[in-house]
Design a protein around this motif. Structure first.
Motif, PDB file in Angstrom:
ATOM      1  N   HIS A 181      33.064   4.616  52.970  1.00  0.00           N
ATOM      2  CA  HIS A 181      32.896   5.991  52.523  1.00  0.00           C
ATOM      3  C   HIS A 181      32.275   5.976  51.128  1.00  0.00           C
ATOM      4  O   HIS A 181      32.155   4.924  50.496  1.00  0.00           O
ATOM      5  N   GLN A 183      32.454   8.231  47.249  1.00  0.00           N
ATOM      6  CA  GLN A 183      33.273   9.204  46.531  1.00  0.00           C
ATOM      7  C   GLN A 183      32.875  10.628  46.918  1.00  0.00           C
ATOM      8  O   GLN A 183      33.722  11.514  47.028  1.00  0.00           O
ATOM      9  N   CYS A 186      34.479  11.487  50.252  1.00  0.00           N
ATOM     10  CA  CYS A 186      35.923  11.658  50.077  1.00  0.00           C
ATOM     11  C   CYS A 186      36.245  12.966  49.362  1.00  0.00           C
ATOM     12  O   CYS A 186      37.221  13.645  49.689  1.00  0.00           O
ATOM     13  N   SER A 190      38.292  16.240  50.677  1.00  0.00           N
ATOM     14  CA  SER A 190      39.383  16.780  49.868  1.00  0.00           C
ATOM     15  C   SER A 190      39.186  18.263  49.586  1.00  0.00           C
ATOM     16  O   SER A 190      40.132  19.057  49.676  1.00  0.00           O
ATOM     17  N   GLN A 214      44.134   7.127  53.953  1.00  0.00           N
ATOM     18  CA  GLN A 214      43.268   8.279  53.694  1.00  0.00           C
ATOM     19  C   GLN A 214      44.076   9.554  53.513  1.00  0.00           C
ATOM     20  O   GLN A 214      43.742  10.405  52.686  1.00  0.00           O
ATOM     21  N   ARG A 217      45.521   9.921  49.991  1.00  0.00           N
ATOM     22  CA  ARG A 217      44.479  10.026  48.970  1.00  0.00           C
ATOM     23  C   ARG A 217      43.686  11.324  49.076  1.00  0.00           C
ATOM     24  O   ARG A 217      43.575  12.080  48.097  1.00  0.00           O
ATOM     25  N   TYR A 218      43.145  11.583  50.269  1.00  0.00           N
ATOM     26  CA  TYR A 218      42.108  12.611  50.380  1.00  0.00           C
ATOM     27  C   TYR A 218      42.528  13.866  51.138  1.00  0.00           C
ATOM     28  O   TYR A 218      41.731  14.783  51.287  1.00  0.00           O
TER      29      TYR A 218
END
Length: 231
Positions: A181, A183, A186, A190, A214, A217-218
């Motif tokens: 992926h 940033q 991601c 998000s 994931q 985090r996202y």
């Protein structure tokens, strides 16, 4: 400047002393989130980690894990969060498959890393959390992650960097597969999650997933930061 670095700077300017993270009894404001992420990033850079490195995390959920992750994203390197329960052949496969050059790990996982480190020719640096005795990993440099967290150097933003994240699948049909992926992708996920869930600055999210995943985090940490909420 990396995309996540810009996100942290924007939210620190907007939300300042408002709470961003809570872990056990500790709270971290948006301003502190930026300051500490930059401090750790400066320490990682001083330890020899740069944008061209592939940095794996072998860590349990903790504030140290959050800051190791965010500091890596500020450097713009290729991040490789790994399930710390992996060991032996499977751990070796993931670290070799992702071309890992540096590992940040909790002291609890040093032994399983030591079992495979000598057969990873690209691995040149291991940073260990905690205050225990540092292992001898042959020709691989070993240092303390805590010293990166205590860095006093100002962090200079990167001009250009890969800004990649390699997330590994659960491996139900064979060895886990690395999915690359960026940033940007991601952050897009998000933002979409935060908008669809209608998160706002008065919301407080709860995460109980591991931070190599994931979901945590996202759909957890970064959506909360994007929305100016807390987690």
């Amino acid at each position: 400047m990396s995309l996540f670095h810009q996100l942290l700077r924007d939210r620190a300017a907007e939300h300042g002393d408002r709470t961003a993270l809570l872990f056990d009894t500790e709270t971290v404001s948006y301003a502190d989130l930026l300051d500490r992420s930059e401090r750790v990033a400066a320490g990682l850079r001083k330890a020899g980690i740069g944008a061209d490195d592939h940095v794996a995390l072998l860590m349990d959920n903790s504030l140290d894990c959050v800051f190791a992750w965010l500091a890596s994203s500020l450097l713009g390197c290729t991040e490789v969060p790994i399930n710390p329960q992996y060991r032996g052949q499977l751990l070796h496969y993931l670290l070799q498959d992702a071309d890992v050059t540096a590992v940040i790990c909790d002291a609890a996982y040093v032994a399983q890393l030591a079992e495979v480190a000598g057969t990873l020719p690209k691995l040149n640096l291991v940073l260990v959390g905690g205050d225990g005795t540092l292992p001898d990993l042959g020709g691989i440099r070993v240092g303390r992650f805590n010293e990166c967290d205590a860095a006093s150097d100002a962090f200079e933003p990167v001009a250009a960097a890969p800004e990649r994240v390699i997330l590994y699948t659960s491996g139900t049909t064979g060895p886990s597969k690395g999915v690359t992926h960026t940033q940007r992708s991601c952050l897009t996920l998000s933002r979409y999650n935060a908008e669809m869930m209608e998160y706002g600055r008065d919301d407080r999210l709860l995460n109980f997933f591991p931070l190599y995943h994931q979901n945590a985090r996202y759909t957890g940490v970064i959506p909360a930061i994007w929305a100016g909420a807390s987690i």
